[in-house]
Design an enzyme around this catalytic site. Sequence first.
Site, PDB file in Angstrom:
ATOM      1  N   GLN A 175       5.235  37.818  25.962  1.00 10.00           N
ATOM      2  CA  GLN A 175       5.380  36.460  25.260  1.00 10.00           C
ATOM      3  C   GLN A 175       4.512  36.063  24.200  1.00 10.00           C
ATOM      4  OE1 GLN A 175       5.130  37.191  28.493  1.00 10.00           O
ATOM      5  NE2 GLN A 175       6.563  35.635  29.897  1.00 10.00           N
ATOM      6  N   ARG A 224      11.603  29.388  40.140  1.00  7.38           N
ATOM      7  CA  ARG A 224      10.345  29.779  39.857  1.00  7.38           C
ATOM      8  C   ARG A 224       9.375  28.724  40.546  1.00  7.38           C
ATOM      9  NH1 ARG A 224       9.106  31.423  33.809  1.00  7.38           N
ATOM     10  NH2 ARG A 224       7.624  33.105  34.995  1.00  7.38           N
ATOM     11  N   ASN A 281      -1.904  29.659  35.066  1.00 13.19           N
ATOM     12  CA  ASN A 281      -1.290  29.881  33.772  1.00 13.19           C
ATOM     13  C   ASN A 281      -0.837  31.490  33.926  1.00 13.19           C
ATOM     14  OD1 ASN A 281      -0.195  29.018  31.322  1.00 13.19           O
ATOM     15  ND2 ASN A 281      -1.683  30.338  30.327  1.00 13.19           N
ATOM     16  N   LYS A 282      -0.134  32.022  32.891  1.00 11.84           N
ATOM     17  CA  LYS A 282       0.299  33.420  32.772  1.00 11.84           C
ATOM     18  C   LYS A 282      -0.871  34.392  33.195  1.00 11.84           C
ATOM     19  CE  LYS A 282       3.464  34.634  32.263  1.00 11.84           C
ATOM     20  NZ  LYS A 282       4.566  34.971  33.321  1.00 11.84           N
ATOM     21  N   ASP A 324       0.602  26.260  33.947  1.00 14.95           N
ATOM     22  CA  ASP A 324       1.884  25.938  34.727  1.00 14.95           C
ATOM     23  C   ASP A 324       1.671  25.002  35.810  1.00 14.95           C
ATOM     24  OD1 ASP A 324       2.183  28.725  33.369  1.00 14.95           O
ATOM     25  OD2 ASP A 324       4.155  28.016  34.073  1.00 14.95           O
ATOM     26  N   ARG A 341      11.920  29.655  29.432  1.00 17.54           N
ATOM     27  CA  ARG A 341      10.583  29.902  30.089  1.00 17.54           C
ATOM     28  C   ARG A 341       9.587  28.951  29.477  1.00 17.54           C
ATOM     29  NH1 ARG A 341       7.879  30.520  26.199  1.00 17.54           N
ATOM     30  NH2 ARG A 341       6.003  31.086  27.423  1.00 17.54           N
ATOM     31  N   GLY A 342       8.503  28.947  30.188  1.00 19.15           N
ATOM     32  CA  GLY A 342       7.541  28.046  29.743  1.00 19.15           C
ATOM     33  C   GLY A 342       7.626  26.738  30.777  1.00 19.15           C
TER      34      GLY A 342
HETATM   35  O1  MRU Z   1       6.458  33.342  32.560  1.00 19.75           O
HETATM   36  P1  MRU Z   1       6.544  32.253  31.372  1.00 19.75           P
HETATM   37  O2  MRU Z   1       6.934  32.937  30.188  1.00 19.75           O
HETATM   38  O3  MRU Z   1       7.368  30.984  31.676  1.00 19.75           O
HETATM   39  O4  MRU Z   1       4.852  31.700  31.536  1.00 19.75           O
HETATM   40  C1  MRU Z   1       4.430  30.749  30.817  1.00 19.75           C
HETATM   41  C2  MRU Z   1       3.280  30.183  30.747  1.00 19.75           C
HETATM   42  O5  MRU Z   1       2.328  30.640  31.552  1.00 19.75           O
HETATM   43  C3  MRU Z   1       2.721  29.072  29.788  1.00 19.75           C
HETATM   44  O6  MRU Z   1       1.407  29.508  29.032  1.00 19.75           O
HETATM   45  C4  MRU Z   1       2.973  27.991  30.497  1.00 19.75           C
HETATM   46  O7  MRU Z   1       3.932  27.591  31.007  1.00 19.75           O
HETATM   47  C5  MRU Z   1       2.535  26.833  29.461  1.00 19.75           C
HETATM   48  S1  MRU Z   1       3.701  26.498  28.447  1.00 19.75           S
HETATM   49  C6  MRU Z   1       3.520  24.983  27.310  1.00 19.75           C
END
Ligand code: MRU
Length: 348
Positions: free
Chosen positions: A193, A86, A244-245, A234, A45-46
């Site tokens: 996370q 995703r 973002n998250k 993201d 993820r990320g």
């Molecule tokens: O759901 P995730 O864990 O994939 O979400 C990740 C995030 O929101 C990160 O902050 C984002 O991808 C930036 S990663 C360098």
Amino acid sequence: MYATMIWSGNDLAILDQTLLPKQVKYLTCDNYHQVKDAIKTLQVRGAPAIGAAAAFAMVLGAKEISKKNDFINELKIIRDDLISARPTAVNLAWAAHKLYNIALCSDDVTVDIIIQRMEDAAIRIQTEDVKINKKMGEYGTEVVPQNAVVITHCNAGALATCGWGTALGVIRSAYAQKKIKMVYADETRPLLQGSRLTAYELHKDGIPVRVITDGMAAWTIKEQGINFAITGADRIALNGDSANKIGTYGLALICKAHNVPFYIAAPVSTFDFTAPSGKDIPVELRNQEEVLSFNGVKVAPEGVGAFNPAFDVTPAELISGIITEYGVLRPPYTQSIALLRKKVAETK
Ligand code: MRU
């Protein structure tokens, strides 16, 4: 930090992030479906990390269909299938399109050569990502105050990328310059996370870190002298609105109320040059059980539903700057992002 993924030439070993920090275990994927599942379930993820994983998945997919007559059409189906895993993190679509386009523009060579070119490109995405993150770290350090007490949300570190990290890359670079006093990591409900991954990474590197629950952010900012906020992204729209998250938008609002500068660190592959604003960013909705349960144990009463958006979109006006590998973008973002787009086109 452990490698997020290791390409052997025949398969992709993915560090299973759902098991961290308790267990360090790699999952070996020798077909594209396995990589897609790993992306869907957040084993990888990320945004930048899923971009690189998708690139390797395209190579695995291409190998699986190499004998088919309609190779390009089949590859397109694989590309779109991967993108559906995703929908918010645009790096995934960016990498899948990049690899598909290599195949599309190689109609004068054999399928074996096409696959070799795709593999070279996937490896380049992985290695370049680390260089890009280090570059962002250099630019980002300049905006970090001395004795910084930082707050971050989710995990935008080495684990979310191919190494070093975006937001955590900036923190790592600033720490090397002795600018970081303390980092507060939002726990990041529902999948933790922040506490599982960000705290793990920073602690492993000896960078002082404290975990707080997401609801503690306002009070912690007020009471603990937080003077800098940074997260990853993201997907960033042309006007600077940034996904973002889930919880990032709330954090940005709290920062605004307390005059704390709120920065985003993200590579060019996280910009969506086709999205005019945040309204054009699709927000992934995930399974309700992630909210209704904690650590796999149901905590909400039976029969109660949940709303589970995995991301939110922070409006551009709450963002003090966007750190990229090309430098730090400032408002008005419609102008600075247009300029970035021009620079990117010129360096291609
Ligand atoms: O759901 P995730 O864990 O994939 O979400 C990740 C995030 O929101 C990160 O902050 C984002 O991808 C930036 S990663 C360098």
